[in-house]
Write a protein that holds these residues in place. Structure first.
Motif, PDB file in Angstrom:
ATOM      1  N   GLY A  99       0.908  -1.442   0.081  1.00 31.73           N
ATOM      2  CA  GLY A  99       0.239   0.142  -0.239  1.00 31.73           C
ATOM      3  C   GLY A  99       1.058   0.654  -0.202  1.00 31.73           C
ATOM      4  N   TRP A 100       2.208   0.806  -0.205  1.00 30.29           N
ATOM      5  CA  TRP A 100       2.786   2.012   0.144  1.00 30.29           C
ATOM      6  C   TRP A 100       4.116   2.198  -1.364  1.00 30.29           C
ATOM      7  N   SER A 101       4.580   2.689  -1.595  1.00 34.92           N
ATOM      8  CA  SER A 101       5.468   3.459  -2.423  1.00 34.92           C
ATOM      9  C   SER A 101       6.814   4.000  -2.023  1.00 34.92           C
ATOM     10  N   ALA A 102       8.412   3.669  -1.361  1.00 30.22           N
ATOM     11  CA  ALA A 102       9.301   4.281  -1.555  1.00 30.22           C
ATOM     12  C   ALA A 102       9.966   4.417  -2.422  1.00 30.22           C
ATOM     13  N   LYS A 103      10.529   5.978  -2.152  1.00 28.28           N
ATOM     14  CA  LYS A 103      11.812   6.661  -3.002  1.00 28.28           C
ATOM     15  C   LYS A 103      12.691   6.744  -2.372  1.00 28.28           C
ATOM     16  N   VAL A 104      13.988   6.809  -2.653  1.00 29.88           N
ATOM     17  CA  VAL A 104      15.165   6.815  -1.664  1.00 29.88           C
ATOM     18  C   VAL A 104      15.951   8.243  -2.564  1.00 29.88           C
ATOM     19  N   ASP A 105      15.976   9.545  -2.533  1.00 28.26           N
ATOM     20  CA  ASP A 105      16.499  10.111  -2.786  1.00 28.26           C
ATOM     21  C   ASP A 105      18.230  10.870  -2.970  1.00 28.26           C
ATOM     22  N   ARG A 106      19.157  10.426  -3.685  1.00 27.34           N
ATOM     23  CA  ARG A 106      20.692  10.277  -3.665  1.00 27.34           C
ATOM     24  C   ARG A 106      21.386  11.787  -4.290  1.00 27.34           C
TER      25      ARG A 106
END
Length: 227
Positions: free
Chosen positions: A85-92
């Motif tokens: 139910g959730w999406s994760a985005k890592v900011d690099r």
């Protein structure tokens, strides 16, 4: 008031007073408002660990929490755990490839409902430090934004929106050719000890309430018999 009734009432008053003394501070404790918290079972200086972020929904408008952004500039080698139910985005950072933050976004018609909490996990390498903080931004469906980024106030008082913080255990032993004096750190309560404290606190309240109700029942029975 007849003598038997006077005796009964004196007994009830004494029982109530004894019950309040038994409960002691527990009766005066009110639940603290929930905060975003960081926890880990294996948090050590300079080591890899799994960190869990516990995010409560405290909306006064019954809006769901739909986005969580956690500052990760203090850690490295970050991986996120899949969460339905959730999406994760890592900011690099494109130049150095270092991690700046991670943002979890809820799917449409999803999120953390009011009076519930969600748990978000990462795996990361922790810094060689005593503590590590994870400033967090919580966004609600109605557009409200809460920033959990405040440092402890002077004197150790907890601010209104404290940043989630982990205390790190000692890391690898220093090399033998560089001996340094060590000092024993004050023991910190484990998760099990904290849980037992909550159980003990609740048990005291329930036991005191049962004692009070029982005393009132006996007193009423005596009054009925004397009338």
């Amino acid at each position: 008031m007849t003598p038997p009734r006077r005796i009964v009432w004196r007994t009830l008053i004494g029982t109530v007073a004894a019950t309040l003394l038994y409960l002691g501070p527990a009766a005066a404790i009110t639940p603290a408002s929930a905060h975003v918290q960081a926890t880990s079972a294996d948090a050590a200086r300079g080591a890899f660990a799994t960190v869990s972020f516990h995010v409560p929904n405290e909306s006064t408008t019954k809006a769901a929490t739909t986005e969580i952004t956690v500052d990760l500039t203090s850690v490295s080698a970050v991986q996120t755990e899949a969460k339905p139910g959730w999406s994760a985005k890592v900011d690099r950072d494109a130049a150095s490839n270092t991690v700046r933050s991670v943002t979890w976004t809820a799917a449409p018609d999803a999120g953390i409902p009011v009076d519930q909490f969600g748990v978000f996990r990462i795996s990361a390498k922790l810094p060689d430090a005593d503590t590590v903080s994870f400033p967090t931004t919580q966004t609600y469906a109605d557009g409200a934004v809460v920033k959990w980024n405040q440092a402890p106030a002077p004197g150790g008082a907890e601010p209104e929106h404290p940043a989630p913080t982990l205390t790190l255990a000692g890391g690898p032993t220093p090399p033998a050719h560089h001996p340094t004096p060590t000092s024993s750190a004050a023991p910190t309560a484990t998760a099990a000890q904290q849980a037992w404290a909550v159980v003990d606190h609740t048990a005291r309240i329930l036991a005191g309430a049962a004692l009070l109700v029982g005393a009132l029942g006996v007193g009423l029975a005596l009054i009925v018999r004397k009338t």
